[in-house]
Enzyme design. Structure first.
Site, short mmCIF file in Angstrom:
data_model
loop_
_atom_site.label_atom_id
_atom_site.label_comp_id
_atom_site.label_asym_id
_atom_site.label_seq_id
_atom_site.Cartn_x
_atom_site.Cartn_y
_atom_site.Cartn_z
N ASP A 242 -96.33 -42.18 56.34
CA ASP A 242 -96.26 -40.88 55.69
C ASP A 242 -95.56 -41.01 54.34
O ASP A 242 -94.52 -41.68 54.23
CB ASP A 242 -95.49 -39.92 56.60
N GLU B 29 -100.19 -43.50 53.09
CA GLU B 29 -100.46 -42.24 52.41
C GLU B 29 -99.89 -42.45 51.00
O GLU B 29 -98.67 -42.36 50.80
CB GLU B 29 -99.78 -41.06 53.11
#
Length: 696
Positions: free
Chosen positions: A348, A385
């Site tokens: 993330d 990401e």
């Protein structure tokens, strides 16, 4: 000469009745050994450390054992305490040292701290219920004795994956899931036959590291809102115990391991969505749970006056390229691979892992390089990401060492625009469907750099993408100010739910178009769970706090949208059966180029602003290297139908329709070189040998 085995470790000191000795300095955390437990922690600026022992659920400790000075080497404290039964106690630490917030020092000798390497966190096992005793996070020692048996798993190459992103609780929590253990790892396990039938072969689980879903609970419109998504980790090494169907005292994680074992037996892989960009400790107003109390200025990025950098958007930013933090992240991932046999990780806001201690981007971030070349992680999928909340956007430029793949946010944005009919998209879509070679050079990055997706947990579901032109996040309680405003969505003529049959038919067609193009695009496709049966979040594009019908999958929609489910299933299997759409294999025997582009006339793609028609032809040898595979993808995103001339087939071949998203399946009347494409539709043709031509 035979070497004598060492005798069992024996105590060398005693403290208030507890027999102790120096522990295993290289083994962080609490490790059960014959006759005792080794406790190891480290603090750079702390001046002393105490081990605090509690009986289960007791408010007050039954023992506080200081680490003797000679039980410290460098900055590491390690002590074996004998005669402890791991089923009878919980533990925490207290660390002494200077308190000077402007210098980033927050030591408090009276504050209980959670072990940064805790393998299980207590008091969190009942979802939505905060512990009712004098609460401070504590840890439990875990017996690492799960029986994997002779379980083995053949690694699936990255380019062969079809990833399915899901939320552990929301996937089966609704009654419509009809599982015995809703909202749990066991619930997912019950759905494995469904997942196999659909055809996906990798599950990407949203955060399952321990987090406190009650941390900022609110009530809005009579609904209790929680930290449902879980992107605020409390502990990096401990699984979320509320995702287990039963109590797992001292065996926390066994149910997750059982799920992973079953997935591997069924030929599927597991990818964890991990959060190393920030923690649940937040900013200066946030709680002191663990890292702040052990070494605040080591673990977090701080300004010169001790304030928290906030490149995560969540109050703090983990100092990922500090050597101590690097080691912790590497230890964590190794642990999940060794003890849980995890196959991959999605990071993330991964661009934060590329920032230096003052926040500036690094050209060769040490932590990313270490993860890329670590031997234990050698076969593990690493997916970034490739952006963060501080404005660093690295899609196509994330430091990779040919090991890192990326969530391709440009694929999502560009394909959404094309699919709803925006002009000027043909040249961009030519890149996106063929592997985004403008971003990822296939001769350097291979065929697996781009993880393609149109929807994910963050944003609209695929059905909502064509049901709402605006976000509808009122139920989140922020006056609809949260969530992305740039959704590239279209409501097909009416906002939200409707009984208009024409609008519903159009929405279904657009969903099918999106699925078809995603699953024939080069790169690695990722689906959002529930999209295959048109799951809705009622226009909420930021359902991070919605532990209710908004976020839970409504499995009744599978029956309602059975044709959409069958389309997804067909497209997944089509992808698996056609090597030519997955990668860049050997050249075709017939001499057709590997990739070619076409418009309403063959070999003449129209890249003008007004054009919304594109044909892409993939040609190459099949995976067995025995014959050619030739696939033509026809896309008409115009609101008018078009007559399309096809490329001529090599002698001995003819075109057959494999997929057609048109309402009227008879519209696509064709001879060997022409088709009539319905408005807003996708047609996929495959070349067949003439001796395979169906009889008239």
């Amino acid at each position: 000469m035979r070497i004598k085995q060492k005798e069992q470790l024996i105590p060398v000191d005693e403290y208030k009745g507890f027999r102790i000795r120096p522990g295993f300095f290289l083994q962080n955390g609490a490790v059960a050994i014959p006759g005792g437990v080794s406790f190891t922690v480290h603090t750079q600026d702390g001046t002393g450390c105490e081990l605090v022992l509690f009986k289960r659920k007791a408010k007050k400790p039954y023992a506080i054992i200081p680490f003797p000075k000679d039980y410290c080497i460098g900055h590491v404290y390690s002590m074996i305490v004998f005669d402890l039964d791991i089923t009878e106690f919980e533990y925490a630490y207290r660390v002494d040292g200077p308190y000077d917030p402007q210098k980033g020092l927050l030591f408090d000798k009276n504050r209980l701290l959670l072990d940064p390497y805790a393998k299980a966190v207590t008091g969190q096992s009942q979802w939505g219920v905060h512990p009712d005793y004098g609460f401070a996070y504590r840890a439990r020692v875990v017996a690492q004795d799960f029986d994997w048996g002779n379980s083995s798993h053949e690694e699936i190459p990255m380019e062969e994956l079809v990833i399915y992103e899901l939320h552990t609780r929301g996937f089966t929590k609704d009654d419509s899931s009809k599982v015995k253990y809703p909202g749990t790892f066991e619930g997912i396990k019950e759905k494995i036959p469904y997942l196999k039938d659909l055809g996906v072969n990798a599950l990407e689980l949203m955060p399952i590291f321990e987090f406190d879903e009650t941390r900022e609970n609110r009530t809005v419109n009579g609904k209790k809102l929680l930290d449902y998504w879980g992107y605020n980790p409390v502990s990096f090494f401990a699984p979320n115990t509320s995702y287990a169907s039963g109590k797992e005292f001292n065996h926390e994680g066994d149910e997750l391991k059982s799920l992973i074992k079953k997935l591997h037996e069924e030929g599927m892989e597991i990818i964890l969505d991990v959060v190393f960009n920030h923690t649940a400790e937040g900013n200066a107003n946030g709680p002191c749970i663990s890292l702040k109390g052990f070494d605040n200025k080591v673990y977090y990025m701080l300004t010169a006056d001790g304030q928290y950098y906030n490149f995560s958007g969540c109050g703090n930013t983990l100092n990922c390229n500090h050597p101590v933090v690097q080691n912790m992240i590497l230890d964590c991932l190794r642990y999940w691979v060794i003890e849980y046999r995890v196959d991959g990780f999605r990071f993330d806001l991964a661009s934060i892992l590329g920032r230096s201690e003052d926040g500036t981007p690094l050209s060769k971030p040490p932590i990313l390089e270490r993860l890329a070349f670590d031997p234990i992680l050698g076969n593990v999928k690493l997916i970034a990401e490739a952006w963060d909340a501080g404005g660093l956007y690295q899609v196509g430029s994330f430091p990779s060492w040919n090991r890192w793949s990326e969530w391709n946010g440009k694929y999502r944005d560009d394909m959404r625009r094309f699919l709803k009919g925006d002009g000027g998209m043909i040249s961009t879509v030519m890149e996106r469907v063929t592997g985004s070679t403008d971003l990822y050079n296939p001769s350097i990055r291979g065929d697996d750099a781009s993880v393609n997706f149109i929807t994910c947990h963050d944003g609209f579901t695929l059905w909502d993408l064509y049901s709402y032109s605006q976000k509808h996040n009122e139920e989140n309680g922020w006056n609809n100010t949260d969530g992305d405003n740039n959704n590239n969505s279209w409501n097909c003529g009416q906002e939200g739910e409707t009984s208009d049959e024409d609008i519903l038919k159009l929405r279904k067609k657009l969903v099918k178009n999106a699925a078809a193009l995603l699953l024939v695009s080069k790169g690695v496709p990722m689906l959002l769970s529930g999209d295959e049966f048109c799951n809705t979040q009622y226009g909420n594009n930021n359902a991070y706090c919605q532990d209710n019908k908004i976020s839970w999958l409504d499995w009744n929609r599978k029956e309602q949208f059975q044709d959409v489910f069958e389309h997804f299933r067909k497209m997944i299997h089509f992808r698996k059966e056609h090597h030519v759409v997955r990668g860049h294999g050997k050249p075709s025997f017939c001499g057709l180029p590997p990739i070619s582009f076409h418009g309403v006339c063959p070999w003449e793609p129209d890249q003008s602003w007004e054009s919304r028609v594109l044909g892409i032809l993939f040609a190459g040898r099949n995976q067995r290297d025995t014959e050619d595979e030739i696939v033509y993808i026809g896309m008409n995103m115009h609101w008018e139908s078009h007559h399309v001339e096809l490329p001529l087939m090599p002698e001995g071949y003819h075109w057959e329709i494999a997929v057609n998203t048109a309402w009227n399946q008879n519209v696509c009347v064709y001879d060997d070189n022409h088709i009539w494409m319905e408005e807003r539709s996708v047609v996929i043709l495959e070349a067949k040998k003439d001796d395979q031509r169906p009889c008239a």
